[in-house]
Design a protein around this motif. Structure first.
Motif, PDB file in Angstrom:
ATOM      1  N   VAL A   1      26.474  -2.468   5.485  1.00  0.00           N
ATOM      2  CA  VAL A   1      26.953  -1.415   6.393  1.00  0.00           C
ATOM      3  C   VAL A   1      26.009  -1.212   7.574  1.00  0.00           C
ATOM      4  O   VAL A   1      26.159  -0.265   8.343  1.00  0.00           O
ATOM      5  CB  VAL A   1      27.142  -0.074   5.638  1.00  0.00           C
ATOM      6  CG1 VAL A   1      28.083  -0.260   4.470  1.00  0.00           C
ATOM      7  CG2 VAL A   1      25.798   0.493   5.168  1.00  0.00           C
TER       8      VAL A   1
ATOM      9  N   SER B   1      30.959   2.811   8.921  1.00  0.00           N
ATOM     10  CA  SER B   1      31.439   2.731   7.540  1.00  0.00           C
ATOM     11  C   SER B   1      31.927   4.095   7.099  1.00  0.00           C
ATOM     12  O   SER B   1      31.314   5.118   7.419  1.00  0.00           O
ATOM     13  CB  SER B   1      30.315   2.260   6.606  1.00  0.00           C
ATOM     14  OG  SER B   1      29.801   1.011   7.009  1.00  0.00           O
TER      15      SER B   1
ATOM     16  N   ALA C   1      25.043   8.376  -0.037  1.00  0.00           N
ATOM     17  CA  ALA C   1      24.838   8.651   1.389  1.00  0.00           C
ATOM     18  C   ALA C   1      23.385   9.034   1.655  1.00  0.00           C
ATOM     19  O   ALA C   1      22.761   8.551   2.601  1.00  0.00           O
ATOM     20  CB  ALA C   1      25.778   9.760   1.855  1.00  0.00           C
TER      21      ALA C   1
ATOM     22  N   LEU D   1      27.629   6.137   9.320  1.00  0.00           N
ATOM     23  CA  LEU D   1      28.286   6.428   8.045  1.00  0.00           C
ATOM     24  C   LEU D   1      29.112   7.701   8.155  1.00  0.00           C
ATOM     25  O   LEU D   1      28.630   8.722   8.641  1.00  0.00           O
ATOM     26  CB  LEU D   1      27.239   6.604   6.942  1.00  0.00           C
ATOM     27  CG  LEU D   1      27.782   6.857   5.530  1.00  0.00           C
ATOM     28  CD1 LEU D   1      28.479   5.608   4.991  1.00  0.00           C
ATOM     29  CD2 LEU D   1      26.656   7.284   4.593  1.00  0.00           C
TER      30      LEU D   1
END
Length: 368
Positions: A199, A204, A218, A257
């Motif tokens: 990622v 992502s 995360a 993210l």
């Protein structure tokens, strides 16, 4: 836009995915004095937008259409007013990709979860029994969105036996052909480097049920405790919805993210291509069927049924494929009158075939 202004925009927004293509798409709005920015959070008709001027709070009233799939969403690139109280988002730039599911409402509307996503990271907890059918649902939506899916098996430290863990990975790999499957322990750190590499470029979105370990994952990728983590219930491994909104965060090693709330329902939304991608081995087998319109039910010369007989294809895969196909067909038919008519015609055709088969089975002496 002056060279110095363009440079400041690039410096501020490149960590969030800004590139020359986005700059070109924004050019018509630059002449109006609007600012480019990326939506990092949406709630109650307002959104937070990261811009070269910092993080701005803006109202989305100007771009709230009747179509729920075109509302401002986390991950959107937008043109926002440089000032004003309230400040408004004026428009969204055309999306490259969009992750969409059907809502749980009776209207079966589509709901967009994230926009402009390159990777869909599906978090699956190894603390509970694997639900391969649910994984296949997530994968169908991911492929349909245009993103590259990745399955992350979280809480791998709770399966200390290496042989057992390898079997679980193999089960998921069978359900996810062509998709990286990575066992991860956020506690011990195992597998995190692999996920970070996958990622590290692009955007992502992190998806999964509540309690799947998304927020812990995360935090591990971000290198700090940004997302709040709550304990899961021992009885079923599920947790409360720790994350209540979709949040976009820049990763320290590169990439972006989007964390999302736990999803109870994962309904398909016009995902025919995605379903076909998830079950690509069935599509390949179907090419060898005697009839091009083979339904893989009882037709002679069916290569799919033959593969089940030999063990080449698991019956569970075919059943799951049929289930997702039927569900997707129902969703699409609700908004496509022509398709509804075709489905009714197909039902009648199959009904007539079934009736003829029953009559033949009874024999002439039993007909009235």
């Amino acid at each position: 836009m002056s060279s110095s202004s363009a440079s400041s925009v690039s410096t501020a927004l490149t960590p969030y995915g800004w590139d020359e293509a986005w700059a070109e798409a924004f050019a018509p709005y630059e002449a109006e004095g609007l600012l480019p920015g990326r939506v990092v959070r949406v709630d109650r008709g307002q959104c937070d937008v990261v811009t070269a001027d910092g993080l701005l709070r803006a109202d989305t009233a100007f771009v709230t259409p009747h179509d729920p799939l075109r509302v401002v969403c986390t991950g959107d690139w937008v043109a926002v007013e440089p000032g004003g109280n309230p400040r408004y988002v004026r428009t969204c730039l055309p999306r490259r990709t969009a992750f969409v599911r059907s809502t749980s409402s009776q209207r079966s509307e589509g709901q967009i979860l994230a926009a402009n996503v390159d990777h869909a990271v599906i978090a699956v907890s190894l603390a509970v029994e694997l639900d391969l059918g649910r994984i296949e649902r997530f994968l169908a939506l991911a492929w349909e969105s245009g993103a590259q899916p990745v399955v992350v098996l979280t809480k791998a430290d709770l399966v200390p036996d290496a042989v057992t863990r390898s079997y679980l990975v193999q089960d998921v790999e069978t359900a996810a052909p062509g998709v990286p499957v990575v066992p991860v322990s956020s506690v011990e750190g195992g597998g995190l480097d692999v996920v970070a590499a996958l990622v590290g470029g692009g955007t992502s979105v992190l998806l999964g049920q509540s309690g799947a370990g998304k927020s812990t994952l995360a935090n591990a990728l971000l290198g700090e405790d940004v997302m709040v983590v709550q304990a899961t219930r021992d009885v079923d491994g599920k947790g409360r919805h720790t994350t209540t909104t979709r949040n976009l965060l820049a990763l320290p090693g590169g990439g972006v993210l989007i964390d999302t709330p736990g999803l109870r329902g994962v309904g398909l939304w016009d995902a025919e291509t995605g379903v076909s991608q998830v079950f690509s081995e069935i599509a390949e087998l179907a090419e060898r069927c005697r009839f091009h319109d083979c339904a893989h039910e009882a037709e002679p010369g069916c290569a799919v049924l033959a593969a089940i007989e030999t063990g080449e294809l698991a019956e569970r895969r075919l059943q799951s494929y049929r289930k997702l196909q039927r569900e997707n067909q129902r969703i699409v038919a609700k908004t496509d009158a022509r398709l509804r008519a075709e489905i009714r015609k197909d039902w009648k055709r199959k009904g007539a075939i079934g009736k003829a088969a029953m009559e033949a089975k009874r024999g002439p002496h039993r007909r009235s």
